[in-house]
Structure formats: structure tokens, C-alpha cells
Design a protein around this motif. Structure first.
Motif, PDB file in Angstrom:
ATOM      1  N   ASP A 201     -10.632  -8.102  11.606  1.00 59.15           N
ATOM      2  CA  ASP A 201      -9.408  -8.851  11.364  1.00 59.15           C
ATOM      3  C   ASP A 201      -8.892  -9.612  12.576  1.00 59.15           C
ATOM      4  O   ASP A 201      -8.183 -10.596  12.442  1.00 59.15           O
ATOM      5  CB  ASP A 201      -8.326  -7.873  10.874  1.00 59.15           C
ATOM      6  CG  ASP A 201      -7.050  -8.597  10.528  1.00 59.15           C
ATOM      7  OD1 ASP A 201      -7.154  -9.659   9.870  1.00 59.15           O
ATOM      8  OD2 ASP A 201      -5.978  -8.130  10.920  1.00 59.15           O
ATOM      9  N   THR A 218     -12.447  -8.736   3.666  1.00 58.70           N
ATOM     10  CA  THR A 218     -11.101  -8.608   4.219  1.00 58.70           C
ATOM     11  C   THR A 218     -10.198  -7.784   3.309  1.00 58.70           C
ATOM     12  O   THR A 218     -10.481  -7.618   2.127  1.00 58.70           O
ATOM     13  CB  THR A 218     -10.479 -10.007   4.417  1.00 58.70           C
ATOM     14  OG1 THR A 218      -9.119  -9.866   4.832  1.00 58.70           O
ATOM     15  CG2 THR A 218     -10.487 -10.803   3.117  1.00 58.70           C
ATOM     16  N   HIS A 219      -9.130  -7.287   3.879  1.00 53.16           N
ATOM     17  CA  HIS A 219      -8.110  -6.612   3.078  1.00 53.16           C
ATOM     18  C   HIS A 219      -7.123  -7.599   2.472  1.00 53.16           C
ATOM     19  O   HIS A 219      -6.336  -7.237   1.619  1.00 53.16           O
ATOM     20  CB  HIS A 219      -7.310  -5.624   3.944  1.00 53.16           C
ATOM     21  CG  HIS A 219      -8.017  -4.351   4.198  1.00 53.16           C
ATOM     22  ND1 HIS A 219      -9.068  -4.249   5.068  1.00 53.16           N
ATOM     23  CD2 HIS A 219      -7.846  -3.113   3.673  1.00 53.16           C
ATOM     24  CE1 HIS A 219      -9.501  -3.006   5.080  1.00 53.16           C
ATOM     25  NE2 HIS A 219      -8.772  -2.298   4.243  1.00 53.16           N
ATOM     26  N   TYR A 220      -7.126  -8.828   2.946  1.00 52.69           N
ATOM     27  CA  TYR A 220      -6.095  -9.766   2.509  1.00 52.69           C
ATOM     28  C   TYR A 220      -6.454 -10.396   1.173  1.00 52.69           C
ATOM     29  O   TYR A 220      -7.449 -11.104   1.064  1.00 52.69           O
ATOM     30  CB  TYR A 220      -5.920 -10.872   3.548  1.00 52.69           C
ATOM     31  CG  TYR A 220      -5.471 -10.356   4.891  1.00 52.69           C
ATOM     32  CD1 TYR A 220      -4.294  -9.622   5.001  1.00 52.69           C
ATOM     33  CD2 TYR A 220      -6.226 -10.584   6.021  1.00 52.69           C
ATOM     34  CE1 TYR A 220      -3.881  -9.135   6.234  1.00 52.69           C
ATOM     35  CE2 TYR A 220      -5.824 -10.105   7.258  1.00 52.69           C
ATOM     36  CZ  TYR A 220      -4.653  -9.382   7.355  1.00 52.69           C
ATOM     37  OH  TYR A 220      -4.256  -8.898   8.567  1.00 52.69           O
ATOM     38  N   LEU A 317      -6.371   1.835   9.450  1.00 54.58           N
ATOM     39  CA  LEU A 317      -6.514   0.570   8.742  1.00 54.58           C
ATOM     40  C   LEU A 317      -6.310   0.645   7.227  1.00 54.58           C
ATOM     41  O   LEU A 317      -5.448  -0.034   6.681  1.00 54.58           O
ATOM     42  CB  LEU A 317      -7.893  -0.036   9.035  1.00 54.58           C
ATOM     43  CG  LEU A 317      -8.127  -1.396   8.374  1.00 54.58           C
ATOM     44  CD1 LEU A 317      -7.131  -2.421   8.893  1.00 54.58           C
ATOM     45  CD2 LEU A 317      -9.534  -1.873   8.596  1.00 54.58           C
ATOM     46  N   SER A 318      -7.075   1.451   6.528  1.00 51.89           N
ATOM     47  CA  SER A 318      -7.060   1.297   5.082  1.00 51.89           C
ATOM     48  C   SER A 318      -5.739   1.772   4.503  1.00 51.89           C
ATOM     49  O   SER A 318      -5.322   1.349   3.441  1.00 51.89           O
ATOM     50  CB  SER A 318      -8.231   2.030   4.433  1.00 51.89           C
ATOM     51  OG  SER A 318      -8.188   3.377   4.787  1.00 51.89           O
ATOM     52  N   LEU A 321      -2.456  -0.689   7.086  1.00 50.79           N
ATOM     53  CA  LEU A 321      -2.572  -2.109   7.417  1.00 50.79           C
ATOM     54  C   LEU A 321      -1.204  -2.778   7.554  1.00 50.79           C
ATOM     55  O   LEU A 321      -0.959  -3.518   8.489  1.00 50.79           O
ATOM     56  CB  LEU A 321      -3.401  -2.817   6.355  1.00 50.79           C
ATOM     57  CG  LEU A 321      -3.637  -4.311   6.589  1.00 50.79           C
ATOM     58  CD1 LEU A 321      -4.510  -4.529   7.813  1.00 50.79           C
ATOM     59  CD2 LEU A 321      -4.298  -4.945   5.375  1.00 50.79           C
ATOM     60  N   TYR A 322      -0.311  -2.534   6.602  1.00 47.62           N
ATOM     61  CA  TYR A 322       1.004  -3.176   6.637  1.00 47.62           C
ATOM     62  C   TYR A 322       2.102  -2.215   7.095  1.00 47.62           C
ATOM     63  O   TYR A 322       3.274  -2.550   7.023  1.00 47.62           O
ATOM     64  CB  TYR A 322       1.355  -3.709   5.246  1.00 47.62           C
ATOM     65  CG  TYR A 322       0.373  -4.718   4.720  1.00 47.62           C
ATOM     66  CD1 TYR A 322       0.180  -5.939   5.364  1.00 47.62           C
ATOM     67  CD2 TYR A 322      -0.376  -4.452   3.575  1.00 47.62           C
ATOM     68  CE1 TYR A 322      -0.728  -6.869   4.885  1.00 47.62           C
ATOM     69  CE2 TYR A 322      -1.283  -5.380   3.085  1.00 47.62           C
ATOM     70  CZ  TYR A 322      -1.449  -6.586   3.742  1.00 47.62           C
ATOM     71  OH  TYR A 322      -2.341  -7.503   3.266  1.00 47.62           O
ATOM     72  N   GLY A 355      -2.592  -0.633   2.405  1.00 56.38           N
ATOM     73  CA  GLY A 355      -3.352  -1.841   2.704  1.00 56.38           C
ATOM     74  C   GLY A 355      -4.160  -2.408   1.564  1.00 56.38           C
ATOM     75  O   GLY A 355      -4.735  -3.482   1.695  1.00 56.38           O
ATOM     76  N   THR A 356      -4.244  -1.704   0.453  1.00 57.28           N
ATOM     77  CA  THR A 356      -5.061  -2.202  -0.646  1.00 57.28           C
ATOM     78  C   THR A 356      -4.174  -2.882  -1.686  1.00 57.28           C
ATOM     79  O   THR A 356      -3.306  -2.245  -2.278  1.00 57.28           O
ATOM     80  CB  THR A 356      -5.820  -1.033  -1.316  1.00 57.28           C
ATOM     81  OG1 THR A 356      -6.556  -0.344  -0.309  1.00 57.28           O
ATOM     82  CG2 THR A 356      -6.779  -1.552  -2.370  1.00 57.28           C
TER      83      THR A 356
END
Lengths: 427, 298
Positions: A201, A218-220, A317-318, A321-322, A355-356
Motif C-alpha cells: 500500500d 488491494t484492500h481499497y 492490516l486486515s 486498515l482504517y 479493513g474489508t
């Protein structure tokens, strides 16, 4: 319609997804021949672009050791996918392999055979570096990752493999720092240099991916973060002198399909408690707020208290993320998400805030949302995570895929083509 | 050489290069059934290392592909230990053992091939290297004890970490913490075969068997010979079994089935009496697993 954009679908198994349901009454045992075979059959039926399988170079370590509360443990992905390719020869297969614990010669050999066994439909999800603690398990290397820039070393390994399999002139010019430029090592296979996507990222990571890879993972994928990422990647591709339409972005996504919107919502509600155990709700809340709670109801509202001043959230991360970063921001995000969903309770809010990106609904609603995200150029396609339920993709394959096919944005049959050709194929 | 247990039936294996195996099984319309393969017990898939050759095939992956197409028989992959990482090999072998239902084994490559310096810190090759490689596989094997995969929802316990065993290996060539990230294999012990190459000298008595043309000085002998010699009765009764090279003239699965059907090993019985697990064919590999290590030192 000339501008109709294809909706690309791939799916992951097994993922060690934070919300993967493992209750023995609700889910098959993972990591068995039977479970892999069943999943591959569903992906084949759904004409997915590829079956995506991650790797574990070392079991993750929390403060107390290996986490006990969620799905953990995986088979070797190349061994598993070679087995499955023999049963489902039309499928494509993408395996995550890191550059921290693999040597380029060995990797080139394995990927070469993997491409033959998959009829040219193999891919490598490149992780530059990887788990920094995994070296405790692996044979010592002449160049130790911890002594050098992991991106420089990783990129050396990537280019070595690309050239060993594809011949010189594959990819951009690369000055090798830690390995000698390889001669063409292996005989040509169908796909030549492996199809590569890269995860990562940071700006640096994005810049490297757009210099050589065929795509990114990506996660986005939501309508806010997706288009920003998409534009950034396309700008970087142009900067490298590449045509953006030769590069595809796949976004991680979770999906739940019901017969109707009400049915989907009902299933979602009934599964929530199996996605996040009561104890885990407490654990996450305490990590986010930075304090202990005497009483906490997973089905109740978010705690009214403010987080501990100066507390920093570190969930990884998973999940994080936010949420990772200053706790007051994370809590504000949770409150906003809860409010947007009509005062969603704590457990449900935690699941939506991670994050998902998670979409649910009737078949037409799900198809519409996927197509909308692709048309918005939030992404080119999706890698669906095993998030919401066991056998979670059967309704998707049987109910959503036909809708996408009716709209002319999804394949109606597999073609005998390489994975690279399949991914680049438009409507 | 260890005396042959008279109650032990003599095994029959076939040896095929990974490239030939690919060609043999590529066009199979459906998995070959046990009845098509009832004269043989296992297949050795030889690594094809292409440094100087026209072909290169990584045997472990070809064996995994073949496992899905061949019922009941064992699948032994030749592995170039000299240029491998024991953690990755233990993970791959465990994975194949799980997928194949306990049919996976490994044959260590004898003579080193190709450039040895591929990026490992230490490329010294001697018998102690191979012995330590085996030692690490043994310590990593089934590092998930029975019950480690707990799946006890009420306790929020997917995994019971107290039942994960670390290898904690520190030796001249490797330092490996463990555990494996892969759940428990089907077989309690790894099935490791070796050759009579001098680099395998330290592991012959530990190995499940020694594959060689002549009787080895130590270990259980599997006699390697070509199909013509086998047909003319040249099999040595001092061996625990024979490993026959599949003639290169056999290039498709129909010819392979005919070849297999034509083999008439005296001591063999029908498919129904075949053991479920590869290791039962040879007797146990004597590398110490983590549990025995602990008992020994603890």
C-alpha cells in the motif's frame, strides 16, 4: 455498449480472514482435501478469473504467542494449487509468495512447473519482503533481508524470476544489487514470465508494482478509497511509460447474498455472533479504546466513554486498515459507522469498520454494486474473502453471476487462454 | 543390511521423471483407479533439474498434481535438499501428505546437480548437511499435536497454542524455530528415502529405505532396476522391494496402464490389502520427531 466494463471476480481460500466463520457446526474443517476440492468446484462453476491462495511463512505471534481465537494455519499454496489444477484444469491460480524467505532460483523453478501444471493460468502475488520475524524458521541466506533494503532485495528477486522464465527484456531495465542477472534459466513455458500481481500500500510499494507487475491486489474497493487508489495507480503507470489498460486492480471484498434484501439482512444478523465471538468483541473494543470495560454488551451500543488520551490503536492490516492510529480517530470512525447504520450495535459496527469492504443484499443489489464500483473506476475486479459464511460463494455463483452475465459484463464460458490473457480480457 | 522381515511383503514401486509423469497423466480423462494400479505400491517422481537441459520440472509439484489423478498409491518426490530450505520442504511434504491422505514421501537427490551457490549463506555439502536436514524435518513434522486444532467455540478457541510444538533447532547448517504453519499430516512420521550416494551416508539407517542398484552397507534396501531385468527375474530377494524405471518409450496413460498391468511381482497381493499410508510399506523412518526429542532431552 462500447464502454461496458467487465466485472472481474476471483476468490481467496483459505484466508485466515479475521471474520472467517469456524464454528464446527457451521463450517467444514479447513485445510482438508475435501474443503479445497469443494471450494475449487464452486470457483470453477462461477467462471472466476482465478483461485487466490495466500501463504504463511511463520505462524503469527501475539504477545502471548500464536493467536488462538481465529482461523490459523495453511497448507503450502503451490502444492495445493498444483493438486487442484489437476482436477479443475480451466481454473486460474494465483499464489502469494514473499521475497523474504524464498530464493529466486528455487522460486523460478517452482513457478515454471506451476505454470505448466496450470496450463499457463498461473500467477504470483508478490509480497516484497514479508513477515519480518519469519527468518527464524528459514535457511540462512547469503544476503539477509534484515541487513538490506527489503524492497531492493525483493525487486532483485522479482526481476530474476521474470527474466529466468521470460528471457531478457521482460519488464523494465533493472540493475541487480544482490543477485547476478540470470541467464534464461528454464525452457519457455506457455506464459513466459509469470503473471504477477503485487500486494502493498505504501507509495514506494505502489511505485514498484506499477514498474513491472500485471496488476495489484488491494484492500481499497469502496467508492471513496477505491477511485483515489485507482487514479494514483494509473498516474504511476503513465509515469513509467505504461498503458494503464495493461494493468488490472483487484480489490479484496466480502460479500453476502440472500434471496432478497431482507433475507440477506437476516442471514447477516444471524451470522454476526459467529464472526466475532463475545470475548473478541471485548478484546477489540479494549484495544481500540485503550482501557478495560467492566461491562460491555456486544449487542448494545458503543461505549460512551472516550478512549484513553494519547492511546494508539495497533490492530494490524486486515483488521486495522482504517482503525490503526490515534484512538480518538478510530472511535470517531466507529461512531460514524454505527450512526450511518441506524445505531448499529458494537459487534456489527466492529465488523463493518474493519479493513474489508463488505456488501450484502439481493442478487441484483450485489451485482449492481459490483458493477457500480467497476464503472466508477474504484477497481477493475474483486478478490472475495471468506468472510461471512461457510459455502459463502455458492449463492453468489448461482444467483449473482447470472445477473452479471445477462448484463454482458461477465464471461459465459472459459476460454483456453493464459491467465494474463484472461485478466486483460474485456467484455 | 537389515534382515528382511519374512512377514513383510515385498513392495513394488515405479520410478518416473517428473517430465514423463506430466506427459503420462496430462490427458487422463478421470483419475486412474486403484484397480488399474493394483500391481504397484508407489511412484517415485524424479526431479528434472534443467540447468543445462532442455527441461526442468519440480518434482514435488508434479507429484501433487499426480496425487489427484492416481488413487491409493504412494507418491514419493525426489527433492534437491542441497538447494532447499528444510522449513519449506517440511511444509510442502506435510501439505501433500494431507491432500493425498497419507501417501506422500520424499527421496533425497543423490549427486548434486547444477550451480550450488544459489543464494544460501552456507553451501558446504557433506553428509552432516543431509543428516541435519532430516533432523529438522523430523522436528517440524506434526508440530501440531493432536487436538491443537481445537475448534472449541464456547471457549473462543480455534487453536490451542499449548499443543503447538516448536522445533527450536540450532545446528551447524540451520536454525529453525518452528512450528510449521501447516496442520498435522496424516502420517505420524515423515517418509524419507535416500540413496547409496556418499552424501547420504549418515542417514541410511534412519531412512525409510535406501534406493540403490546394489545392496547398501546399511539400511533397508530397495533395489532399483530396469523393467527388462525385473521381467527376467533379476530381482534380489534380499531387498524389501523393487523400484523399476518406467521405460521412456511409455508416453501416454494407456501405455502406462498396460505396463503396470503387465508387472507380476510374486509377493504382491491385490489392491485391497495395500496399506493406507505410504510409511507402512517400508517400516518407520527413524528420524526423531519433536516429541521424542523432548523425551530424550527433557
Amino acid at each position: 455498449m462500447a464502454d461496458r466494463r467487465r466485472v472481474r471476480i476471483a476468490a481467496q481460500y483459505n484466508a485466515e480472514d479475521p471474520f472467517e466463520i469456524w464454528h464446527p457446526d457451521l463450517a467444514d474443517e479447513l485445510n482438508t482435501e475435501d474443503s479445497f476440492r469443494k471450494v475449487a468446484a464452486v470457483y470453477r462453476e462461477g467462471l472466476f478469473d482465478f483461485y487466490f491462495q495466500a501463504e504463511t511463512a511463520a505462524l503469527p505471534m501475539g504477545e502471548k504467542g500464536v493467536p488462538e481465537f481465529r482461523v490459523m494455519g495453511r497448507l503450502d499454496n503451490l502444492v495445493t494449487q498444483s493438486y487442484l489444477a489437476s482436477l479443475y484444469p480451466d481454473l486460474g491460480f494465483v499464489a502469494t509468495i514473499n521475497t523474504g524467505n524464498n530464493l529466486p532460483y528455487d522460486l523460478a523453478r517452482r513457478l515454471h512447473t506451476f505454470d505448466i501444471l496450470t496450463n499457463g493460468r498461473s500467477g504470483w502475488n508478490v509480497v516484497l519482503g514479508g513477515n519480518p520475524h519469519a527468518h527464524v524458521n528459514h535457511r540462512p541466506k547469503a544476503v539477509r533481508e534484515k541487513d538490506v533494503d527489503r524492497y531492493v532485495l525483493g525487486l532483485d528477486i522479482v526481476h530474476y524470476v521474470l527474466q529466468a522464465l521470460g528471457g531478457e527484456g521482460v519488464g523494465p531495465q533493472h540493475g541487480f544489487a544482490h543477485y547476478d542477472q540470470p541467464e534464461r534459466l528454464l525452457p519457455p513455458n506457455r506464459q513466459g514470465a509469470p503473471f504477477t500481481i503485487q500486494a502493498g500500500d505504501s507509495g514506494h510499494s505502489r511505485d514498484l508494482a506499477t514498474s513491472y507487475a500485471d496488476g495489484m491486489y488491494t484492500h481499497y474497493s469502496d467508492e471513496v478509497n477505491g477511485p483515489a487508489f485507482y487514479k494514483d495507480i494509473h498516474d504511476r503507470l503513465k509515469h513509467h511509460g505504461r498503458q494503464p489498460d495493461t494493468f488490472k486492480i483487484y480489490s479484496r471484498l466480502a460479500i453476502l447474498v440472500g434471496n432478497s434484501a431482507e433475507d440477506a439482512l437476516e442471514r447477516h444478523k444471524s451470522l454476526l455472533r459467529y464472526q466475532l465471538h463475545d470475548r473478541q468483541v471485548r478484546s477489540y473494543a479494549e484495544q481500540i479504546w485503550g482501557k478495560r470495560f467492566a461491562e460491555l454488551d456486544p449487542e448494545g451500543p458503543l461505549p460512551e466513554e472516550s478512549p484513553t488520551e494519547g492511546h494508539v490503536v495497533k490492530l494490524g492490516l486486515s483488521y486495522g486498515l482504517y482503525l490503526d492510529g490515534p484512538a480518538d480517530k478510530a472511535v470517531a470512525r466507529l461512531r460514524r459507522i454505527s450512526a450511518e447504520r441506524g445505531g448499529a450495535p458494537l459487534r456489527e459496527t466492529l465488523i463493518f469498520a474493519a479493513g474489508t469492504h463488505y456488501i450484502m443484499g439481493s442478487p441484483v443489489e450485489v451485482a449492481t454494486e459490483l458493477r457500480r464500483l467497476v464503472d466508477l473506476r474504484a477497481t477493475d475486479g474483486f478478490v472475495i474473502a471468506p468472510h461471512s459464511a461457510p459455502h459463502w460463494l455458492e449463492p453468489f455463483v448461482r444467483l449473482v453471476v447470472p445477473v452479471l452475465q445477462d448484463w454482458g459484463v461477465y464471461a459465459k464460458a472459459y476460454h483456453d487462454e493464459t491467465l494474463r490473457e484472461r485478466v486483460l480480457r474485456e467484455c | 543390511m537389515a534382515a528382511l522381515n519374512p512377514n513383510m511383503r515385498r513392495t513394488l514401486g515405479l520410478s518416473v521423471s517428473a517430465g514423463q509423469a506430466l506427459r503420462l497423466f496430462a490427458d487422463l480423462p478421470a483419475p486412474l483407479q486403484a484397480t488399474d494400479l493394483d500391481t504397484i505400491d508407489y511412484l517415485v517422481i524424479r526431479d528434472v533439474i534443467g540447468d543445462q537441459a532442455e527441461e526442468d520440472y519440480y518434482a514435488v509439484l508434479v507429484a501433487s498434481s499426480a496425487a489427484a489423478r492416481l488413487e491409493r498409491i504412494g507418491l514419493v518426490s525426489e527433492v534437491d535438499l542441497y538447494r532447499s530450505d528444510p522449513y519449506l520442504i517440511a511444509r510442502a511434504l506435510t501439505s501433500l501428505d494431507i491432500l493425498s491422505g497419507g501417501r506422500a514421501g520424499l527421496l533425497a537427490l543423490g549427486e548434486p546437480q547444477g550451480k550450488q551457490d544459489v543464494g544460501y549463506a552456507n553451501t558446504t555439502l557433506d553428509a552432516s548437511f543431509v543428516a541435519e536436514f532430516f533432523e529438522v524435518i523430523g522436528k517440524l513434522w506434526n508440530s501440531w499435536e493432536k487436538g491443537a486444532l481445537a475448534r472449541r467455540w464456547e471457549e473462543n478457541l480455534y487453536l490451542e497454542r499449548s499443543l503447538l510444538r516448536e522445533a527450536n533447532h540450532k545446528g551447524a547448517h540451520f536454525a529453525v524455530r518452528g512450528s510449521l504453519p501447516t496442520p498435522r499430516a496424516v502420517q505420524d512420521r515423515p517418509v524419507l528415502l535416500v540413496t547409496d550416494h556418499p552424501l547420504h551416508a549418515s542417514v541410511r539407517t534412519q531412512a525409510a529405505a535406501v534406493v540403490s542398484e546394489r545392496p547398501p552397507q546399511q539400511g533397508r534396501w530397495i533395489q532399483r532396476l530396469n523393467a527388462a531385468s525385473f521381467a527376467t527375474g533379476a530381482a534380489d530377494t534380499g531387498a524389501i522391494g523393487q523400484l523399476i524405471d518406467v521405460p521412456v518409450t511409455i508416453t501416454d496413460w494407456r501405455a502406462f496402464v498396460l505396463f503396470v498391468k503387465g508387472l507380476t511381482p510374486g509377493a504382491l497381493t491385490d489392491a485391497s490389502s495395500k496399506p493406507q499410508q505410504l510409511g507402512e510399506l517400508f517400516g518407520p523412518t527413524r528420524v526423531e520427531t519433536h516429541r521424542e526429542q523432548e523425551a530424550h532431552h527433557g
